[in-house]
Structure formats: C-alpha cells, structure tokens
Enzyme design. Structure first.
Site, PDB file in Angstrom:
ATOM      1  N   LYS A 126      13.469  60.370  76.520  1.00 63.39           N
ATOM      2  CA  LYS A 126      12.997  59.517  75.421  1.00 63.39           C
ATOM      3  C   LYS A 126      12.199  58.381  76.026  1.00 63.39           C
ATOM      4  O   LYS A 126      12.447  57.973  77.163  1.00 63.39           O
ATOM      5  CB  LYS A 126      14.188  58.926  74.661  1.00 63.39           C
ATOM      6  CG  LYS A 126      13.833  58.441  73.278  1.00 63.39           C
ATOM      7  CD  LYS A 126      13.912  59.568  72.276  1.00 63.39           C
ATOM      8  CE  LYS A 126      13.411  59.166  70.915  1.00 63.39           C
ATOM      9  NZ  LYS A 126      13.710  60.199  69.909  1.00 63.39           N
ATOM     10  N   ASP A 166       8.344  59.481  67.227  1.00 60.47           N
ATOM     11  CA  ASP A 166       9.629  58.947  66.745  1.00 60.47           C
ATOM     12  C   ASP A 166       9.213  57.783  65.844  1.00 60.47           C
ATOM     13  O   ASP A 166       8.056  57.734  65.398  1.00 60.47           O
ATOM     14  CB  ASP A 166      10.528  58.504  67.913  1.00 60.47           C
ATOM     15  CG  ASP A 166      11.970  58.237  67.486  1.00 60.47           C
ATOM     16  OD1 ASP A 166      12.745  59.186  67.364  1.00 60.47           O
ATOM     17  OD2 ASP A 166      12.333  57.058  67.251  1.00 60.47           O
ATOM     18  N   GLY A 237      15.306  54.891  54.269  1.00 58.15           N
ATOM     19  CA  GLY A 237      14.038  55.017  54.981  1.00 58.15           C
ATOM     20  C   GLY A 237      12.953  55.487  54.030  1.00 58.15           C
ATOM     21  O   GLY A 237      13.218  55.811  52.850  1.00 58.15           O
ATOM     22  N   PHE A 238      11.727  55.515  54.517  1.00 53.09           N
ATOM     23  CA  PHE A 238      10.610  56.043  53.692  1.00 53.09           C
ATOM     24  C   PHE A 238       9.522  56.615  54.594  1.00 53.09           C
ATOM     25  O   PHE A 238       8.393  56.818  54.165  1.00 53.09           O
ATOM     26  CB  PHE A 238      10.035  54.932  52.787  1.00 53.09           C
ATOM     27  CG  PHE A 238       9.334  53.820  53.538  1.00 53.09           C
ATOM     28  CD1 PHE A 238      10.057  52.799  54.137  1.00 53.09           C
ATOM     29  CD2 PHE A 238       7.952  53.807  53.659  1.00 53.09           C
ATOM     30  CE1 PHE A 238       9.410  51.785  54.837  1.00 53.09           C
ATOM     31  CE2 PHE A 238       7.295  52.791  54.349  1.00 53.09           C
ATOM     32  CZ  PHE A 238       8.035  51.770  54.942  1.00 53.09           C
ATOM     33  N   GLY A 239       9.881  56.929  55.838  1.00 52.13           N
ATOM     34  CA  GLY A 239       8.898  57.434  56.802  1.00 52.13           C
ATOM     35  C   GLY A 239       8.799  58.946  56.782  1.00 52.13           C
ATOM     36  O   GLY A 239       9.155  59.605  55.801  1.00 52.13           O
ATOM     37  N   ASN A 240       8.325  59.479  57.889  1.00 54.62           N
ATOM     38  CA  ASN A 240       8.085  60.916  58.006  1.00 54.62           C
ATOM     39  C   ASN A 240       9.333  61.752  57.714  1.00 54.62           C
ATOM     40  O   ASN A 240       9.270  62.783  57.031  1.00 54.62           O
ATOM     41  CB  ASN A 240       7.541  61.199  59.417  1.00 54.62           C
ATOM     42  CG  ASN A 240       7.532  62.672  59.735  1.00 54.62           C
ATOM     43  OD1 ASN A 240       8.446  63.173  60.393  1.00 54.62           O
ATOM     44  ND2 ASN A 240       6.540  63.376  59.247  1.00 54.62           N
ATOM     45  N   VAL A 241      10.478  61.301  58.219  1.00 54.80           N
ATOM     46  CA  VAL A 241      11.697  62.084  58.075  1.00 54.80           C
ATOM     47  C   VAL A 241      12.154  62.089  56.611  1.00 54.80           C
ATOM     48  O   VAL A 241      12.437  63.145  56.036  1.00 54.80           O
ATOM     49  CB  VAL A 241      12.799  61.543  59.019  1.00 54.80           C
ATOM     50  CG1 VAL A 241      14.113  62.256  58.775  1.00 54.80           C
ATOM     51  CG2 VAL A 241      12.360  61.697  60.474  1.00 54.80           C
ATOM     52  N   ALA A 242      12.190  60.908  55.997  1.00 56.84           N
ATOM     53  CA  ALA A 242      12.581  60.812  54.585  1.00 56.84           C
ATOM     54  C   ALA A 242      11.630  61.655  53.731  1.00 56.84           C
ATOM     55  O   ALA A 242      12.066  62.390  52.827  1.00 56.84           O
ATOM     56  CB  ALA A 242      12.553  59.351  54.124  1.00 56.84           C
ATOM     57  N   TRP A 243      10.346  61.583  54.040  1.00 48.51           N
ATOM     58  CA  TRP A 243       9.341  62.354  53.292  1.00 48.51           C
ATOM     59  C   TRP A 243       9.643  63.865  53.340  1.00 48.51           C
ATOM     60  O   TRP A 243       9.610  64.550  52.312  1.00 48.51           O
ATOM     61  CB  TRP A 243       7.949  62.034  53.866  1.00 48.51           C
ATOM     62  CG  TRP A 243       6.863  62.966  53.447  1.00 48.51           C
ATOM     63  CD1 TRP A 243       6.205  62.962  52.245  1.00 48.51           C
ATOM     64  CD2 TRP A 243       6.313  64.044  54.222  1.00 48.51           C
ATOM     65  NE1 TRP A 243       5.276  63.981  52.230  1.00 48.51           N
ATOM     66  CE2 TRP A 243       5.321  64.652  53.430  1.00 48.51           C
ATOM     67  CE3 TRP A 243       6.558  64.543  55.505  1.00 48.51           C
ATOM     68  CZ2 TRP A 243       4.583  65.745  53.888  1.00 48.51           C
ATOM     69  CZ3 TRP A 243       5.820  65.624  55.962  1.00 48.51           C
ATOM     70  CH2 TRP A 243       4.846  66.210  55.155  1.00 48.51           C
TER      71      TRP A 243
HETATM   72  O1  2IT Z   1      14.697  62.278  67.835  1.00 51.08           O
HETATM   73  C1  2IT Z   1      13.998  63.311  67.932  1.00 51.08           C
HETATM   74  O2  2IT Z   1      14.513  64.420  68.080  1.00 51.08           O
HETATM   75  C2  2IT Z   1      12.540  63.156  67.840  1.00 51.08           C
HETATM   76  N1  2IT Z   1      12.074  62.043  67.652  1.00 51.08           N
HETATM   77  C3  2IT Z   1      11.650  64.344  68.041  1.00 51.08           C
HETATM   78  C4  2IT Z   1      11.490  64.650  69.480  1.00 51.08           C
HETATM   79  C5  2IT Z   1      10.498  65.744  69.796  1.00 51.08           C
HETATM   80  O3  2IT Z   1      10.279  65.944  71.002  1.00 51.08           O
HETATM   81  O4  2IT Z   1       9.945  66.372  68.901  1.00 51.08           O
END
Ligand code: 2IT
Length: 445
Positions: A126, A166, A237-243
C-alpha cells in the site's frame, strides 16, 4: 485474553510506537489466527507471525511540486511493500491529508490477507501521500502525481509492485501517474491498475469493489434464506465504492436510503437511484469532499456532522473509511433490527463494534473479504495486460462473481460454527494459512 497474545502485541507496539491503526489491524488478525499459529510447530519455529507484521520494505520520500501561484509545496510519499510471498506487491495508493505511515501499514497488512483470499497471485502493499485533492486544480493534481511518480518509479514494476487507486486516487490520478511512469521508463506496461479502458484498463474495474461487495452480501443473505430484493440499505461515503454498491443494489431491487461525507449524512427515504446515482460522480469530480449538495439538489434531509447508523435499515454497508462505525453505532443498528453488516471500507468498524456484532450473533463480514472484489479485478487487469488482451464485461463480471463466491465459501470453511458464521475468523485464518505456507516454502527471505 491469552497472555501470549498480550505479549506478542506488546512486542509489536514496542517496535512500532504510535502506530495505532497498524496495531488495531494486527490485533484483529492475531486474535483470529492464534490457535492455528500456536498449534503449528513449523509456523512457530519459523516465527511466521513475527515476520508477517514486519513489512519487507518501506519507502518514504519527499514530494515537491509547485502550486498554481508558483509557490513550493511539500508532501510526503510512501510505499509499504508488505509481503511478496504470493506474488508481486499489490495494493492501492491513498492520497488524503490523514495519511500516515501507521495508516498505510494497516492497509498494507490487511491487503496481504485480502489478496490471499482472492485466489489470485498477488502479494500485499500500500502507498500514498498526505496530499489532498480538495480545492486543488487539475494541473496541480497532475504536477503532484508526476512528482510522486518521479521517485516511486524506481521501486516498482509490473512484476515487482503494482499500485492502484484508493481514497483520493481515481482514474484521473492513475492516468497522470501512468503517463509519468511510461515517460521515464519508455515502457508501456501494466505497472498500475485502474487504468482507462482504451489504455490497458479492465472493464468492470471501477465497479468491482462495490459490485463484489454486493455479491458477497447476496451469499451472506442466502445463508439466512433471504435476498436483496425489497430490503433497505444504509451506506456511508459517496465515492467510487459507495457508487458501485448503490448501482448494484438498485439493479437487484434493494433501496439505499443514506450516503454520507465528512460533513454529515443525507437521508433519502425514497431511495438513491437513477440520476441521483449519476450525481454522485458529479459530487466526486467537484474535489470538495462534501455530500450536502446532494440534499439541496434533490430536496431531501441532511444531518450535519452525523453518521448514518441511527437510521433504521435492514443492512448496513460502511463504505467510507477506517473506524467509521463504533460500538455505539453498532448498538443503534442492533436496536433497529439490522439483519447484517458488511464492512466495505478497510477496517471500517472499530474492534469494539466488531466484538459487539459477534457477541450479538449479528452476521458481520470484514472489509478484507467484502471489498476484495476491487483488488481481484485489479489482478484480472494484470492478467489481461500480460496477455495484451481484454476480456468482455461479461467475462470479467463472471470471474468476479466466481471469486466472491469462493471467498464466501472459504470464510465458511474456516469460520462456521453450529449456529453462526464468524466471517472475521474465517477470512483471517484462510488468508493467513496460505501466506504462511508460502513463506515457509520460500525460506528465510
Ligand atoms: O483496498 C483495496 O483493496 C484497494 N484500494 C484496491 C487495491 C488494488 O490494487 O486494486
């Protein structure tokens, strides 16, 4: 509490003072896997657990760039290459003002087990920076990304370490980072995932974290003899993941009634669907990191500085950030009859909240299982890049379905008791055993 675990944690804390988030992530795993570790002489003799909590390599660097006024800006960049037992280091980059080494270490540690669960050959890593896009112009973001990559490029590669997005890193940032890597190395390779579709990205990658999380919830519900159609969902949240989560829930006939931001919670009882889902993308592109404009635009309630968890829903899916749901929130969810909690953000729930869910036997699945679809499709993007080929949307989605199903099966295999599925134990033990065995096989490296 087992004295050996206390002693182990004391050792970790002494070596990493002040890294609270990292200690929290380690503790959750250690509690889950201790029995397995303790019973395995080979693991213990090789000091596998002690080795796992020490990143293989940590890179910290200065990032200098100039803002639109011509002034010098200074940020700190990081890449924590945590574990390469199963494959090249793999994991996202987070750009947010809250980023510290502790946060990236907790994320890299979790990523190692998550990637292990995906069934794909990826190690854990990370990275990121304390840079925040809030209030920045597009050219400032580009200059920052270029400067960041000008140092990072020497440490990474498509067979060494592959980054992705991320919090604060989406398609735009990946584009600038990729462009700079390509320019410096004179090489067009899959060194980043989450790329644009016309230049090596995978179909379904933007949706994958959210879609995968909902597929996981479908399996959890199936174990309870239920399905998504007709249920209400609380999302933060309201970002990519929530979407992605909201899009898939709508498709399956569920109703999402909340989203949230650092400024508060939006309550939309008629459900966030249609143009309202598209509006989330507009909000995100504004670089303001606030959700209140949604309430003003669609004429619904906004509760400033409040989290979504007091609102009655059937299913809670935290999709914002670490420690966003605590014991009090967990209590409110239980009082309101919440059926299950699927953590989509990494370490979205505090240890006390998790212990509460487990003690109340409310099905709870941790982020490393629920959100693994994101990195899984990153793994599929790497495969496609290696082949210089792209699969169709249907092919990728089918593989994502299969992977989420396998993760759920694995959690049950290691976490099922007579009347409850302990997804925390299941995912931690399964993730751990695979990495531990690979480390043993590869010797002292
Ligand atoms: O927390 C995660 O698994 C991500 N942000 C995606 C990591 C990735 O390499 O696609």
């Amino acid at each position: 509490m087992n004295v050996d675990i206390v002693q182990f944690m004391d050792g970790v804390k002494a070596r990493t003072p002040g890294e609270d988030e990292f200690h929290q992530a380690v503790f959750e795993v250690v509690v889950s896997v201790w029995d397995v570790y303790d019973a395995n002489v080979r693991y213990k003799r090789a000091r596998i657990l002690e080795r796992m909590v020490e990143p293989e390599r940590t890179i910290i660097f200065r990032v200098l760039w100039t803002n639109d006024k011509g002034e010098v800006e200074i940020n700190r960049g990081y890449r924590v290459e945590f574990n390469s037992a199963l494959g090249p280091y793999k994991g996202g980059l987070r750009f947010h003002k809250s980023v510290t080494l502790s946060i990236l270490k907790f994320l890299g540690f979790e990523q190692t087990f998550k990637n292990s669960l995906t069934t794909l050959p990826m190690g854990g890593g990370k990275g990121g920076s304390d840079f925040s896009a809030k209030g920045k112009s597009d050219s400032e973001i580009m200059r920052f990304c270029q400067s960041f990559m000008t140092e990072l490029y020497r440490h990474i590669g498509p067979n060494t370490d592959v980054s992705a997005g991320d919090i604060g890193v989406g398609g735009r940032e990946i584009g600038y980072l990729f462009g700079q890597y390509k320019r410096i190395k004179n090489e067009f390779t899959g060194v980043l995932t989450g790329k644009g579709l016309s230049w090596g990205g995978s179909l379904i990658r933007p949706e994958a974290t959210g879609f995968g999380a909902v597929y996981f919830v479908q399996h959890m519900l199936a174990e309870m003899g239920k399905q998504i159609n007709g249920l209400t969902f609380g999302v933060s949240g309201f970002g990519n993941v929530a979407w992605g989560v909201i899009t898939k829930i709508n498709e399956l006939g569920g109703r999402v009634v909340t989203i949230s931001g650092p400024d508060g919670t939006v309550y939309d009882p008629s459900g966030i669907s249609g143009e309202k889902v598209d509006y989330l993308l507009t909000l995100r592109e504004s670089n303001n990191d606030v959700v209140a404009p949604y309430a003003a635009t669609f004429g619904v309630d906004f509760y400033p500085n409040v989290k979504p968890w007091e609102i009655k829903v059937d299913i809670a899916m935290p999709c914002a950030t670490q420690n966003e749901l605590d014991e009090i929130d967990a209590f409110h969810l239980k009082q309101n009859g919440c059926l299950l909690v699927a953590e989509v953000s990494n370490m979205g729930c505090t240890l006390d909240a998790i212990n509460f869910f487990l003690s109340q036997k409310i099905p709870f699945a941790p982020g490393k299982a629920v959100n693994a679809g994101g990195v899984a499709v990153s793994g599929l993007e790497m495969s496609q890049n290696s082949m210089r080929y792209s699969w169709t949307k249907e092919e990728v989605d089918k593989k994502l379905h299969q992977i989420m199903h396998e993760i759920h099966q694995t959690c049950m295999q290691y976490g099922r008791t007579s009347d409850y599925i302990n997804y925390v134990k299941g995912s931690n033990v399964a993730g751990f055993v695979k990495v531990a065995d690979a480390m043993l096989a590869q010797g002292l490296v």
